[in-house]
Design an enzyme around this catalytic site. Structure first.
Site, PDB file in Angstrom:
ATOM      1  N   LYS A 183       0.829  -1.218   0.000  1.00 55.36           N
ATOM      2  CA  LYS A 183       0.000   0.000   0.000  1.00 55.36           C
ATOM      3  C   LYS A 183       0.858   1.261   0.000  1.00 55.36           C
ATOM      4  O   LYS A 183       0.443   2.302  -0.532  1.00 55.36           O
ATOM      5  CB  LYS A 183      -0.971  -0.034   1.180  1.00 55.36           C
ATOM      6  N   THR A 240      -3.944   5.223   3.372  1.00 57.61           N
ATOM      7  CA  THR A 240      -2.670   5.794   2.923  1.00 57.61           C
ATOM      8  C   THR A 240      -2.801   6.550   1.604  1.00 57.61           C
ATOM      9  O   THR A 240      -2.020   7.455   1.331  1.00 57.61           O
ATOM     10  CB  THR A 240      -1.608   4.685   2.790  1.00 57.61           C
ATOM     11  N   SER A 246      -0.350  10.905   5.334  1.00 55.77           N
ATOM     12  CA  SER A 246       0.473   9.831   4.787  1.00 55.77           C
ATOM     13  C   SER A 246       1.768  10.383   4.193  1.00 55.77           C
ATOM     14  O   SER A 246       1.745  11.217   3.278  1.00 55.77           O
ATOM     15  CB  SER A 246      -0.302   9.069   3.707  1.00 55.77           C
ATOM     16  N   ASN A 248       3.913   8.698   2.387  1.00 57.27           N
ATOM     17  CA  ASN A 248       4.049   8.218   1.017  1.00 57.27           C
ATOM     18  C   ASN A 248       3.187   9.030   0.052  1.00 57.27           C
ATOM     19  O   ASN A 248       3.605   9.348  -1.063  1.00 57.27           O
ATOM     20  CB  ASN A 248       3.675   6.735   0.961  1.00 57.27           C
TER      21      ASN A 248
END
Length: 318
Positions: A183, A240, A246, A248
């Site tokens: 993810k 996410t 998040s 990322n």
């Protein structure tokens, strides 16, 4: 009998805070100055400002202070787990080691539980993963996670659950850790989509096709489909790919906009994208999105080239 948490970053500190509702916790920090400051001020000012550490959390820089714990949570970056375990051979014999990191070790192409079994063969390996942010856990907001282990999981589930942290158990350690690892890769892609101004419809499409890719890759490694459809897979992917908290996603946003990103911030999806691409190539698994994200993060292609390549793929049945 007690619990220790290795790693005094945001997530490790948050876990120590919530688990202290059940029993005393020892929280280990690599930096002695950081440990002393947290012990004195009862706060992790750098990572979780404004959250008080309970009195039954002891912060230390002496790893020996964790020796009496039978359960040890490893809250260190994924790419450092292998080296940390190799530095301390035999120390964790007879203990339950619970990885709280998400990713694939790029050097060995292994997940956390495999690294535990390889470097600590006399310890029991488990993984705690799922949709969560450290600040939510630390502040006592309701959170549900997946606990994966192959034996004794029910007792461990009971021990690590708190009034605000609800754990669901599974014996599928492979599926649980791959959901948490993959993810992060696709969250970078979601950030790129939004950063490049491609719209929410494009993000929804990317998330859906990423989930299919996650299932395909994980199944090839022996994971169960229902694990990927649970908290550690689909649940973590949704969080996410959509929350501004998040790391990322934020990294992907910077890529999409062509802006700079603070390289001191850990972005596990970068290393994991590389590892997934290598494994997928070796095993002939179709992972076009992960492949493009790996190329993007390695500055091999531009955002426009990546988008064009994905849109130009042959039409197919869903």
């Amino acid at each position: 009998m007690s619990i220790s948490v290795i790693g005094a970053g945001a997530f490790g500190t948050a876990l120590a805070i919530t688990l202290a509702q059940n029993e005393p916790v020892t929280l280990w920090a690599r930096d002695a100055t950081q440990a002393a400051g947290m012990q004195e001020r009862r706060e992790n000012m750098a990572r979780l400002p404004g959250v008080t550490l309970p009195e039954n959390v002891t912060i230390t820089a002496e790893l020996g202070d964790t020796d009496l714990s039978d359960v040890v949570l490893l809250a260190v970056p994924m790419q450092k787990i292998g080296a940390f375990l190799r530095e301390h051979p035999g120390r964790f014999d007879g203990k339950t080691l619970v990885s709280c990191s998400k990713g694939i070790d790029v050097a060995t192409l292994q997940g956390a539980t495999a690294l535990i079994r390889q470097n600590c063969p006399n310890a029991r390996a488990a993984i705690l993963t799922g949709p969560s942010f450290a600040a939510d856990i630390a502040r006592g907001l309701p959170t549900a996670l997946t606990l994966a282990c192959t034996d004794g999981c029910e007792a461990l589930q009971t021990r690590l659950s708190t009034p605000t942290l609800r754990l669901y158990r599974t014996s599928d350690t492979t599926g649980a850790e791959l959901g948490g690892a993959l993810k992060n890769v696709y969250a970078i892609g979601a950030g790129v989509v939004i950063g490049a101004g491609l719209g929410d419809s494009a993000r929804a499409a990317l998330m859906t096709r990423s989930f299919a890719e996650m299932q395909r890759f994980a199944a090839a490694q022996g994971a169960l489909p229902e694990t990927l459809a649970g908290l550690s897979g689909f649940g973590d992917l949704v969080l996410t790919c959509t929350s501004p908290l998040s790391r990322n996603l934020q990294f992907g946003l910077s890529l999409g906009k062509g802006g700079a990103f603070d390289r001191t911030i850990t972005v596990e999806g970068v290393a994991t994208a590389k590892a997934v691409s290598i494994l997928a190539e070796k095993q002939a698994i179709d992972t076009p999105i992960a492949k493009m994200i790996a190329a993007l993060t390695n500055q091999e292609i531009s955002v426009r080239e990546a988008v064009q390549a994905l849109l130009a793929r042959p039409l197919k049945q869903e």
